[in-house]
Design a protein around this motif. Structure first.
Motif, PDB file in Angstrom:
ATOM      1  N   GLY A  88     -23.199 -53.935   3.883  1.00  0.00           N
ATOM      2  CA  GLY A  88     -23.150 -55.375   3.624  1.00  0.00           C
ATOM      3  C   GLY A  88     -22.793 -55.725   2.187  1.00  0.00           C
ATOM      4  O   GLY A  88     -22.762 -56.884   1.826  1.00  0.00           O
ATOM      5  N   THR A  89     -22.529 -54.699   1.338  1.00  0.00           N
ATOM      6  CA  THR A  89     -22.092 -54.963  -0.036  1.00  0.00           C
ATOM      7  C   THR A  89     -20.789 -54.191  -0.266  1.00  0.00           C
ATOM      8  O   THR A  89     -20.367 -53.411   0.593  1.00  0.00           O
ATOM      9  N   ALA A  90     -20.207 -54.371  -1.451  1.00  0.00           N
ATOM     10  CA  ALA A  90     -18.948 -53.677  -1.752  1.00  0.00           C
ATOM     11  C   ALA A  90     -19.173 -52.200  -2.089  1.00  0.00           C
ATOM     12  O   ALA A  90     -18.214 -51.440  -2.172  1.00  0.00           O
ATOM     13  N   MET A  91     -20.423 -51.783  -2.270  1.00  0.00           N
ATOM     14  CA  MET A  91     -20.700 -50.390  -2.652  1.00  0.00           C
ATOM     15  C   MET A  91     -20.373 -49.456  -1.488  1.00  0.00           C
ATOM     16  O   MET A  91     -21.049 -49.468  -0.455  1.00  0.00           O
ATOM     17  N   PRO A  92     -19.289 -48.631  -1.650  1.00  0.00           N
ATOM     18  CA  PRO A  92     -18.866 -47.759  -0.545  1.00  0.00           C
ATOM     19  C   PRO A  92     -19.624 -46.435  -0.534  1.00  0.00           C
ATOM     20  O   PRO A  92     -20.170 -46.027  -1.563  1.00  0.00           O
ATOM     21  N   PRO A  93     -19.660 -45.737   0.607  1.00  0.00           N
ATOM     22  CA  PRO A  93     -20.273 -44.410   0.658  1.00  0.00           C
ATOM     23  C   PRO A  93     -19.314 -43.355   0.083  1.00  0.00           C
ATOM     24  O   PRO A  93     -18.107 -43.474   0.249  1.00  0.00           O
ATOM     25  N   TRP A  94     -19.877 -42.346  -0.580  1.00  0.00           N
ATOM     26  CA  TRP A  94     -19.047 -41.305  -1.200  1.00  0.00           C
ATOM     27  C   TRP A  94     -19.264 -39.949  -0.571  1.00  0.00           C
ATOM     28  O   TRP A  94     -18.752 -38.942  -1.062  1.00  0.00           O
ATOM     29  N   LYS A  95     -20.022 -39.899   0.530  1.00  0.00           N
ATOM     30  CA  LYS A  95     -20.397 -38.600   1.099  1.00  0.00           C
ATOM     31  C   LYS A  95     -19.210 -37.779   1.592  1.00  0.00           C
ATOM     32  O   LYS A  95     -19.320 -36.562   1.699  1.00  0.00           O
ATOM     33  N   ASN A  96     -18.076 -38.421   1.864  1.00  0.00           N
ATOM     34  CA  ASN A  96     -16.921 -37.633   2.296  1.00  0.00           C
ATOM     35  C   ASN A  96     -16.130 -37.070   1.126  1.00  0.00           C
ATOM     36  O   ASN A  96     -15.265 -36.220   1.308  1.00  0.00           O
ATOM     37  N   LEU A  97     -16.420 -37.557  -0.066  1.00  0.00           N
ATOM     38  CA  LEU A  97     -15.663 -37.120  -1.243  1.00  0.00           C
ATOM     39  C   LEU A  97     -16.498 -36.273  -2.191  1.00  0.00           C
ATOM     40  O   LEU A  97     -15.973 -35.431  -2.916  1.00  0.00           O
ATOM     41  N   LEU A  98     -17.810 -36.522  -2.209  1.00  0.00           N
ATOM     42  CA  LEU A  98     -18.685 -35.827  -3.151  1.00  0.00           C
ATOM     43  C   LEU A  98     -19.812 -35.144  -2.382  1.00  0.00           C
ATOM     44  O   LEU A  98     -20.274 -35.672  -1.373  1.00  0.00           O
ATOM     45  N   THR A  99     -20.272 -33.987  -2.882  1.00  0.00           N
ATOM     46  CA  THR A  99     -21.400 -33.303  -2.237  1.00  0.00           C
ATOM     47  C   THR A  99     -22.710 -33.903  -2.744  1.00  0.00           C
ATOM     48  O   THR A  99     -22.734 -34.587  -3.778  1.00  0.00           O
ATOM     49  N   GLU A 100     -23.800 -33.597  -2.026  1.00  0.00           N
ATOM     50  CA  GLU A 100     -25.123 -34.068  -2.452  1.00  0.00           C
ATOM     51  C   GLU A 100     -25.432 -33.603  -3.864  1.00  0.00           C
ATOM     52  O   GLU A 100     -25.991 -34.331  -4.675  1.00  0.00           O
ATOM     53  N   GLN A 101     -25.061 -32.358  -4.125  1.00  0.00           N
ATOM     54  CA  GLN A 101     -25.323 -31.751  -5.417  1.00  0.00           C
ATOM     55  C   GLN A 101     -24.552 -32.472  -6.524  1.00  0.00           C
ATOM     56  O   GLN A 101     -25.090 -32.755  -7.597  1.00  0.00           O
ATOM     57  N   GLU A 102     -23.299 -32.820  -6.245  1.00  0.00           N
ATOM     58  CA  GLU A 102     -22.487 -33.529  -7.234  1.00  0.00           C
ATOM     59  C   GLU A 102     -23.045 -34.929  -7.488  1.00  0.00           C
ATOM     60  O   GLU A 102     -23.084 -35.396  -8.628  1.00  0.00           O
ATOM     61  N   VAL A 103     -23.496 -35.582  -6.412  1.00  0.00           N
ATOM     62  CA  VAL A 103     -24.048 -36.930  -6.553  1.00  0.00           C
ATOM     63  C   VAL A 103     -25.372 -36.894  -7.320  1.00  0.00           C
ATOM     64  O   VAL A 103     -25.659 -37.781  -8.119  1.00  0.00           O
ATOM     65  N   LEU A 104     -26.142 -35.827  -7.099  1.00  0.00           N
ATOM     66  CA  LEU A 104     -27.386 -35.677  -7.859  1.00  0.00           C
ATOM     67  C   LEU A 104     -27.051 -35.545  -9.343  1.00  0.00           C
ATOM     68  O   LEU A 104     -27.659 -36.192 -10.197  1.00  0.00           O
TER      69      LEU A 104
END
Ligand code: HEC
Length: 118
Positions: A88-104
């Motif tokens: 519902g906001t402009a903030m998109p998901p990045w899970k297809n581009l970044l790993t959990e470890q990278e996001v951490l």
């Protein structure tokens, strides 16, 4: 031959050692990102995230992502926001581009104010 006490000590040592190995691996996570990947991630945050959050992360379409803005927000909360986006906001998901470890790692850098300074 071997006493029950020594046996028990051995077993406890083995359990503790296994536990330490397992936990040290999860703590080592962010250290296992290569410096090249870290540089790429910094670039992604500035360019891609920066297109909404501002090149210097002071905010734009998305809110500012400086340490003072993220204070009190848990790492896991930031990590989830980045991985799954905000419906519902402009903030998109990045899970297809970044790993959990990278996001951490990105979340840690944002909280520490390290990306904005570079
Ligand atoms: C298309 C625009 C857009 C892009 C690109 C974008 N964001 Fe966002 N982001 C937003 C918006 C809008 C919000 C606020 C959502 C809300 O209202 O809850 C947000 C929220 C956030 C939050 C939560 C902030 C808080 O204080 O709760 C974080 C963390 C975040 N973004 C990180 C990132 C990162 C890291 C990237 C790049 C990998 C990124 N964003 C890319 C638009 C964007």
């Amino acid at each position: 031959m071997s006493s029950p006490i020594i046996n028990r000590t051995c077993r406890i040592t083995a359990i503790v050692a296994t536990f330490l190995i397992l936990t040290s691996q999860s703590y080592a996570n962010d250290k296992s990102l290569s410096n090249t990947r870290k540089a790429q991630l910094t670039h992604i945050v500035k360019q891609d995230c920066g297109s909404c959050h501002g090149m210097t992360l002071k905010g734009g379409l998305g809110p500012a992502l400086l340490p003072e803005n993220l204070e009190g927000k848990p790492l896991l909360f930031l990590q989830n926001t980045i991985l799954y986006g905000r419906a519902g906001t402009a903030m998109p998901p990045w899970k297809n581009l970044l790993t959990e470890q990278e996001v951490l790692w990105i979340s840690q850098q944002l909280k520490a104010g390290k990306i904005a300074k570079q």
